[in-house]
Design a protein around this motif. Sequence first.
Motif, short mmCIF file in Angstrom:
data_model
loop_
_atom_site.label_atom_id
_atom_site.label_comp_id
_atom_site.label_asym_id
_atom_site.label_seq_id
_atom_site.Cartn_x
_atom_site.Cartn_y
_atom_site.Cartn_z
N MET A 139 -42.89 83.05 -10.09
CA MET A 139 -43.49 81.79 -10.52
C MET A 139 -42.42 80.80 -10.97
N SER A 142 -40.43 79.39 -8.11
CA SER A 142 -41.15 78.47 -7.23
C SER A 142 -41.23 77.06 -7.79
N ASN A 143 -40.82 76.88 -9.06
CA ASN A 143 -40.87 75.55 -9.66
C ASN A 143 -39.85 74.61 -9.02
N TYR A 163 -44.34 75.93 -2.64
CA TYR A 163 -45.79 76.06 -2.77
C TYR A 163 -46.27 77.45 -2.35
N CYS A 166 -45.55 80.14 -4.84
CA CYS A 166 -46.37 80.02 -6.05
C CYS A 166 -47.77 80.58 -5.85
N THR A 176 -52.90 81.65 -9.45
CA THR A 176 -51.90 80.61 -9.68
C THR A 176 -52.16 79.40 -8.78
N GLN A 178 -50.16 75.33 -7.78
CA GLN A 178 -49.02 74.44 -7.98
C GLN A 178 -49.50 73.10 -8.54
N CYS A 195 -45.34 75.72 -11.15
CA CYS A 195 -46.31 76.78 -10.85
C CYS A 195 -47.04 77.14 -12.14
#
Length: 774
Positions: A139, A142-143, A163, A166, A176, A178, A195
């Motif tokens: 997570m 993925s930011n 994306y 995430c 989860t 985005q 995320c």
Amino acid sequence: MEIAVRVVALIFMCFIILPNPIVCENPADAFIPIDINSTLSSIPRIYEEIIKMIEMANSNFTITDESLTRFLEEVPSDLFTDIPEEVIDEIVTELVSGAIESSLQDFFQDAIQVSESCLNDLTTYFQDLIQGNDYALRMLASNGKFPSLADVYNFNFQSLGDYDLCVGLENAPFRTKQCGMIMYFRQWQLRIAVCSPASCRNEDLKAITNGVVALPASFLNVTYNFGEIYYEFQCIDEVPWSGGSVATLTLLSIFTALVVIGTAHDVLEKNKLKKKKNVYEKEGRFEINHGYKGEHVNTMERKSDPELQGHHLEHVKGKGEAESQDGDDVSSEASEAAEAGTSNSKIIKSPTGKPVPLSKEMTKIKGDTGTSDVTRVFEQALLSFSAMKNGSKILDVGNGAGQLECLNGIRVLSMWWVILGHTLYFAYSRYDNIRYVYTVATDFTFLAILNATFAVDTFFVLSGLLLTYLTLNHLKKTNGRLNWFLFYFHRFWRLTPTYMMSIAILSTLFVYFGKGQGKIEFAEYSTSVCQKYWWTNLLYINNLYPFPGSLTNMCMGWSWYLANDMQFFVISPFLIILLYKNWKIGLTAIGFLCAVSFGVTAWISYYWGLPIIGSVLQPLSLAVSSLIALFVGWTMAVGTGIAVVYGIWGVYRGQTPSHEVATFYNTVSRFAWSAAVAWVIFACVNGHGGFVNTILSWAFWTPLARLSYGAYLLHPIVMYAVIYSWKTLFHFSYVDYAFFFVGSIVFAYASSFILAILIEGPFMRLEKVIFGKI
């Protein structure tokens, strides 16, 4: 609340204070216990420098090499490097461990209102993140990242993260999604993907961020003012079906069902007539004329079978009827508008091949026990939705008698030019190398893209030319008689159903065309504006109301052209009648209006000091272009076109023209372009076009010209749907740009074909049924 403090503190340290991926990439490895008192003294200086940067960003300056360099020079190079890494790690450790929790308890109790489910999921996430759990690290990975120095130099202030990483987590204890954290200050906008647990709403994340921004002042006694900076969050959520979207889908489903039923009925009728034809031909009674060249008919024999007679009458117009499916303002449309309501007679061929008028009374046979008039009208209305009939008309490459064939090529190429320009402008917010785009925009060849707005003037020329030419011819044939009600009704009926359906698709269904950063925001904006002002589109006044007209308050902003064109259409009879009654008075009136248009345009441009770039002022009348074209030749036309498009190259290279030069260009450039296009048409129609006429009159353009209207309405919807579904930024290059351009054309015309089968074609044929033309 104990957990809320820990969660917000970690977000604060990892994503706000220290946007350094090395520091926060793995929080589990970052905790080194150090005396908290030795670390707090470093924080005020960090904030002092950050505040200095924000205050400078709030000052009025544009993005240039000089301002960017000056901005970066103000940032201390040792802002973070002189703070020991152990100190930074210790801050995170102590905040999470709750060492300073008691001093923040009261603040967070009042400042942050977060839903319980979001708070619980965030608690789980950060606990697992500290423990190094795989899903939590994914997570975090993925930011999106804060802009690096290279991003700032490229004017790239957004990071869309990963994306798929995430939302594709398999072992997470919660769902989860985005979200986009959007920071606004002045003319700048920073978007960073985050995320988040699916239970967190936009309001939850915004509340946390607001609390984070105010966090230092609560326990460090630091006073600062962020000025005009504010935050928003937009998560890529599942959008529930709204009442409007259900209504639009229901309407589209009804039209689809009608198309299926109409097509099936058409196939059955054709098979039935084919069998009857075979039987009659075996008996030697006669041959059925389907309206094709070389076939003959015995009129008296045909009267003995009303079904065959009606089938013949349906095909009497043959290829000429197919031209009613043309694009924006084709010759057939103007011709039908001019001839609407003037004749109810049909034409058949006698055994000698000569046309014979056949009135409605002649088609009704005494003692006929065939289909009733009501049933026949119902069948024809049902056949209006036949995909076979409408599809064959669209794809027919033939041209009707008297049609100006070169206009098809001009129309299609102009539509492609519009899409070429929109390909650049629509994707602007998704470029990751805007600086490079600014650089190539100064190239001489790039002016053809930047000045694509002149394609709109070409459409105005086509509309004015066709309407004036065909209406004058009709008035001459009928001694000045014209059904003006049907003249206007045909135009409204021709454009409005497809137009309104496009608006419905944009305002209710667009949000479901894929997922991506910014799509929901764009859809919400379109929905709110269209719900408020859709009626201005229906009345074709959306370019005037709300006064004085603004693209930001316009439903389907690119529809301003339709409003302008309809308004020109409404006033056109007054000028056309003057031309018909007395051509000298007519030309004088047109010349006067053009002079007024030039004067108003020049005054506005000079008074407000408008630059050359971005001017879209239109002359009031463009029909005079075709008359001026009589006095110019190919050299003048080509030279004028090149001068209009490429003559302002210096402006894009930083040269500032004088006030007078800018005013002159804004005043005459579009009229000059119209005159050049008018000459091309005049030369081609009169046999002086050469290879240019050969290219423009190519049969390949004919079906595409019939789809141009739908492509004009739908191509922005298609392009925005794709752009706002991108999961990464678009790196501009000529090759990638060309692929996106060609793809946009293909999908725009494919969508137009579907809309023509469902809406445009059936309504055009229904008009003929309503007024007894079929």
